[in-house]
Each structure stands twice: as structure tokens, then as C-alpha cells.
Design a protein around this motif. Sequence first.
Motif, mmCIF file in Angstrom:
data_model
loop_
_atom_site.group_PDB
_atom_site.id
_atom_site.type_symbol
_atom_site.label_atom_id
_atom_site.label_comp_id
_atom_site.label_asym_id
_atom_site.label_seq_id
_atom_site.Cartn_x
_atom_site.Cartn_y
_atom_site.Cartn_z
ATOM 1 N N GLU A 144 0.848 -1.190 0.000
ATOM 2 C CA GLU A 144 0.000 0.000 0.000
ATOM 3 C C GLU A 144 0.882 1.238 0.000
ATOM 4 O O GLU A 144 2.046 1.203 0.402
ATOM 5 C CB GLU A 144 -0.946 0.011 1.201
ATOM 6 C CG GLU A 144 -0.257 -0.039 2.555
ATOM 7 C CD GLU A 144 -1.244 -0.019 3.707
ATOM 8 O OE1 GLU A 144 -2.465 -0.059 3.460
ATOM 9 O OE2 GLU A 144 -0.792 0.056 4.860
ATOM 10 N N ILE A 145 0.312 2.346 -0.441
ATOM 11 C CA ILE A 145 1.074 3.569 -0.631
ATOM 12 C C ILE A 145 1.705 4.064 0.662
ATOM 13 O O ILE A 145 2.781 4.670 0.655
ATOM 14 C CB ILE A 145 0.167 4.667 -1.262
ATOM 15 C CG1 ILE A 145 0.975 5.884 -1.696
ATOM 16 C CG2 ILE A 145 -0.935 5.072 -0.314
ATOM 17 C CD1 ILE A 145 1.895 5.633 -2.856
ATOM 18 N N PHE A 146 1.070 3.774 1.806
ATOM 19 C CA PHE A 146 1.568 4.279 3.084
ATOM 20 C C PHE A 146 2.931 3.689 3.451
ATOM 21 O O PHE A 146 3.666 4.258 4.248
ATOM 22 C CB PHE A 146 0.553 3.968 4.193
ATOM 23 C CG PHE A 146 -0.813 4.532 3.929
ATOM 24 C CD1 PHE A 146 -1.044 5.902 3.998
ATOM 25 C CD2 PHE A 146 -1.854 3.700 3.577
ATOM 26 C CE1 PHE A 146 -2.307 6.419 3.728
ATOM 27 C CE2 PHE A 146 -3.116 4.212 3.303
ATOM 28 C CZ PHE A 146 -3.348 5.580 3.385
ATOM 29 N N GLN A 147 3.272 2.546 2.873
ATOM 30 C CA GLN A 147 4.554 1.899 3.164
ATOM 31 C C GLN A 147 5.687 2.435 2.295
ATOM 32 O O GLN A 147 6.843 2.093 2.514
ATOM 33 C CB GLN A 147 4.425 0.386 2.947
ATOM 34 C CG GLN A 147 3.408 -0.274 3.853
ATOM 35 C CD GLN A 147 3.132 -1.712 3.440
ATOM 36 O OE1 GLN A 147 3.153 -2.055 2.250
ATOM 37 N NE2 GLN A 147 2.863 -2.566 4.410
ATOM 38 N N GLU A 148 5.356 3.258 1.309
ATOM 39 C CA GLU A 148 6.353 3.650 0.314
ATOM 40 C C GLU A 148 7.077 4.948 0.650
ATOM 41 O O GLU A 148 8.078 5.277 -0.002
ATOM 42 C CB GLU A 148 5.691 3.757 -1.063
ATOM 43 C CG GLU A 148 5.162 2.410 -1.528
ATOM 44 C CD GLU A 148 4.642 2.413 -2.951
ATOM 45 O OE1 GLU A 148 4.690 1.345 -3.592
ATOM 46 O OE2 GLU A 148 4.201 3.467 -3.443
ATOM 47 N N GLY A 149 6.579 5.692 1.623
ATOM 48 C CA GLY A 149 7.275 6.917 2.000
ATOM 49 C C GLY A 149 6.325 8.046 2.316
ATOM 50 O O GLY A 149 5.106 7.858 2.467
#
Length: 574
Positions: A144-149
Motif C-alpha cells: 500500500e502507498i503508506f509503506q512507500e514513504g
Amino acid sequence: MSKKIDAISIEVMKNAFHTIAEEMGVALIKTALSTNIKDRMDCSTAIYTKEGKLVAQAEHIPLHLGLMPSVVEEVLKIFPPENLKDGDAILINDPYISGSHLPDIFMVSPVFFKDKLVAITGNIAHHIDVGGMSPGSCSVETTEIFQEGLRIPAVRIRKQGEMDEEILRLLTRNSRTGKEMLGDIYAQLAANKIGETRLQELFAKYSIEYVENCMEELMDYSERRMRKAIEKVKDGIYYFEDYLEGDGISRELIKIAVQVSVKGDNIDIHFEGTSPQVNGPVNSTIGVTSACAYYVIKALLDSEIPPNDGAYRPVNVHAKEGTVVNAKFPAAVSNANGNTSQRITDAILGALAPIIPESAMAACSGSMNGINFGGFNSETNDYFSYIETCGGGQGAVKGLDGMNGVHTNMTNTRNTPTEVIEQLYPILVKKYSLNEGSGGSGKYRGGNGIIREFESLMDNLVVTITSERQKTSPWGLFGGNNGKSSECIHITSKSEIFHLPPKVTMNVHKGSIVIMKTPGGGGYMDPFKRDEYLVLSDVKNGYINLQQAQDEYGVIINQLSMQIDKVKTAELRK
């Protein structure tokens, strides 16, 4: 409706706008701190109308070419023009607004002249770390996007000329390489300032009305040229499909299906039948998908059309939300730029190849072949992140062999010099060469890929590889053979050899070696129709070996004399 401007004036102003965008790019590259921008030039610059329509863009990265027309319009929905002030600068990297992945941070600045908003300058720069699960912010394990930065929705980093130090602290504290991030943000500011100054000079030399009319007429001119080019293509619906080799979580193939519909002076590109969005970070936003469509149509039909808003008006992209080419929030997207974009491009190229054979190109390496090293360097007592996208083989075209070891299609960055890598990072470059024989054979030969071999000089070095084309090799055209597949290898400090999947994030230790072999491009037309002396030249240059010359081209070469055995060659080629 713009006032009619004569052709000579439009040409003069076109070059003026383009030169301003190019000078902005030079300023960004020359003042950046990270190697990714100052050495690899992973950035793009552009100027816009006050309504956010793209007027001119520097010749940097094709992926950015299609992203930048939409991002400023989206920013202006958040910050309406009437709310902008002289000296403002806005940052954004949210993929669900800007279209790219989190490391690509856009900066948008309004341009005022005589207290009136007259234009906008913008740039995009790939920052080497914006937080997330692993150095480089491109882990293949995110879901998920929250893990990407850190996700920046659109914030004013500068307000009426005053920097917001609180936002700067927030940004730099969330990056493993905050010092480089800070330096690159100021480089982005410098680039937009150059564009602002040059545009103000242009408005002062002529007038607001005249320059704005020229902007509108230039966009209309590009639209007319694009429509004229589309009219020359036979009406019809053309289909092609290609595949991604897993998402980093799973190795199942992911289908990219495309239908290109040509009717009159319009092109509609549909993605019906494409796989649903996946768990891993190869999901593409609609912005990236549209960028691929714009690139292919422009490259195939009229590459000389000035790249601006008008050039893309006749091209319409249709992709169902929730698919891998139009991901729904909060899907992970970090590796779509490097891989999914290239496969979307391949699919559109494949669909149009049969009806535009004189412009068609066999498949290129099909990936940006990303590799990232990062971690905590105990010798410098600091975190670091080094990112590289390795070139591959270009597909052959009618009348030309594919180039060897180059960035193709959606990517256009340089490499980081070996000396710079070894000076700045705990990494030794053991080999950097062409991947001999990896280009697909054909009357026109596909280009060879690259071999990069790195040795870790520290323990717990985090390595992320994002590549493609291990199973589905780059396809050839009209009887040309496929390019050779990629290969990724990890040799441990204990000499254990592991063949890696195309996408992996892992820790390696001191003395470990990581090898990336990138794919070659596909060949064009029957290899037995290639001039035998060109085959001999390929052998002498190290592009193919003697066995390939015989097996794939029907040319027997005497190893001692390096001359063609014409009698045996003629027999073999029957």
C-alpha cells in the motif's frame, strides 16, 4: 480564441519557450546535490500557461513528458490561480494527484508580471529517498502507498518569497538522506526562478497579450500537426497484449491488454482485458498510463511535434479504475514507473506495428532495470542511498540496428560514473560491459543489453532490484528474433550462487556480489537477410559470437582469419 500569429513568429517563440525550459533543466542539474540529479539527470522542467496548460518542456525523460501536462492543472484545483502570490512555490508528490511515484517530487511556481499571473514554471526531480520500508523508497515488498514513504498532497514550501522552515524540517526528517533532499529542493527552486526570470524578460520585450497568444497558437499548431499525422493511419481497431513478470509479492504473470482505435483524426486507447490491480508495487496510476500513450503516438506518428498540451488533445486514454493500469487508492505504485510503464509502451507499440511498419520498432529491453543500494554507513556515520537505472538493448527498426546499452522508451537518464559510485558509497563496481549476444538477430539486429557487477563493502547493505523480461523476452518484428532475457545473480561472501527473481529487496553482506544482466532488444526481419559483412563486423566488435553468427545468421566465419567462408555460408543460407 487566440489571435492569429504568423508562422515565423510562432517558430521564434517556440524556440524561446523551449530554450527557457532547457535553461531551467541546466540550472536544476548544475545546482543539485544528489548524484541522481546532478549525474544521472533524473529530472524534467517545463513552462505552462497561467491556466496550467503545458507550453514547452525540456528534452529530458519521456515518462515525465506525459505526466507534466496534468500535474499543474491538478495543483491549480487545490491552489486556484486567484489564491497564488508572487514568490510562492508548491511541492507535490502524491501519485494519486501528480501521477508519478513518491520519489518524484514536483515543484510548481507562479510567474507574475506587472502584478498579474502570466505563466507557471514547473519541474520534477527524483529524490533518492522519501522514507518508506527500504532505502530508495522503492521496496518490492510494499502492498500500500503508506509503506512507500512520505506523501505530499500539495503544500506551499515558499510563501511570497519566504521559505517554510517547518515544512522543510518535516520533509528532511522523513528522508534517510535529508541533506541531499534539502539541496535538491533548493535546486528545484533555482530552476523555477530561472524560468520565471526568462519569462518575465519575454513578457517585457513583447507584451502579455502577444506572448499569451503565441502560447495558445503554439498549442493549436501542435494539435493540428498531431491530427494530420493521425489521419494518415488507417482507421481500425488494433490489439496487442504483453505481460509483467510478477509484482514483487507474487511471480504470476500480469496481463497488459491494449486496443488502439483509430478513427479520423482521433486515437482512443482502451485497456479492456488488463489484469486487476495487484498487491505489489507495480500498479500504474492513470497519469503514468496516459504518459505512455502520449509518448508512443508522438514517437510513431510525428516525433518533431512540439511537446505541449495541444499535441495530446487527439489522444484519449480509457482504463478501468482498479486495474493495474489505473490503480485505485491506496495501491502500492513505486515500481510502475520503471516496469509497468515500459510494458504499457510495448503493448501500444505492438498494436500499431503491423499498420505502421516503416516506423515500428521491435521491443526494447522492457524495463528501466532499476537497482538501489542503501543503508547505514558506519564509516561516515550516516545513511545513504544510491539508485541506478541500467540501460538495455534497443529494438531494431527498419533500416537501423538497435543501439547497445541505452535507456529506451520511457526512460532517458544517464548512468552514474563508476568513479562517483566508488567515491561516495561502500560499493565496488567489478564489471561494466555490454551483454554480448543479447540482441535479437534480424536483418536489422537488436541492441545488446548491459552487465553491471557490484561488490558490497559493508554488512547489511539493502539491495532492491526491479527488473523484467526473465521469462517473456523482448519480441522481434516481421521475422526478427527475440532479444535475450535478463538475469540477476547474487554471489554471497561464501561463494554461494543464487539466481534472483526479477524483483527483489534483500540484505547482503560484505564481500557479496550482485550481478545484473539486462535484456537485449528484439530484431527486425529475417536474420538470414542480413548482409554477411555486417555479421562479420558484429563478431569483430564483440556484439555476437562465432556460434551465433552461424546458428542465427547462417554465416560461417573462420576464427583464425576472421574471414567469411563464402561457400559454406551460401550452403547454410539456402
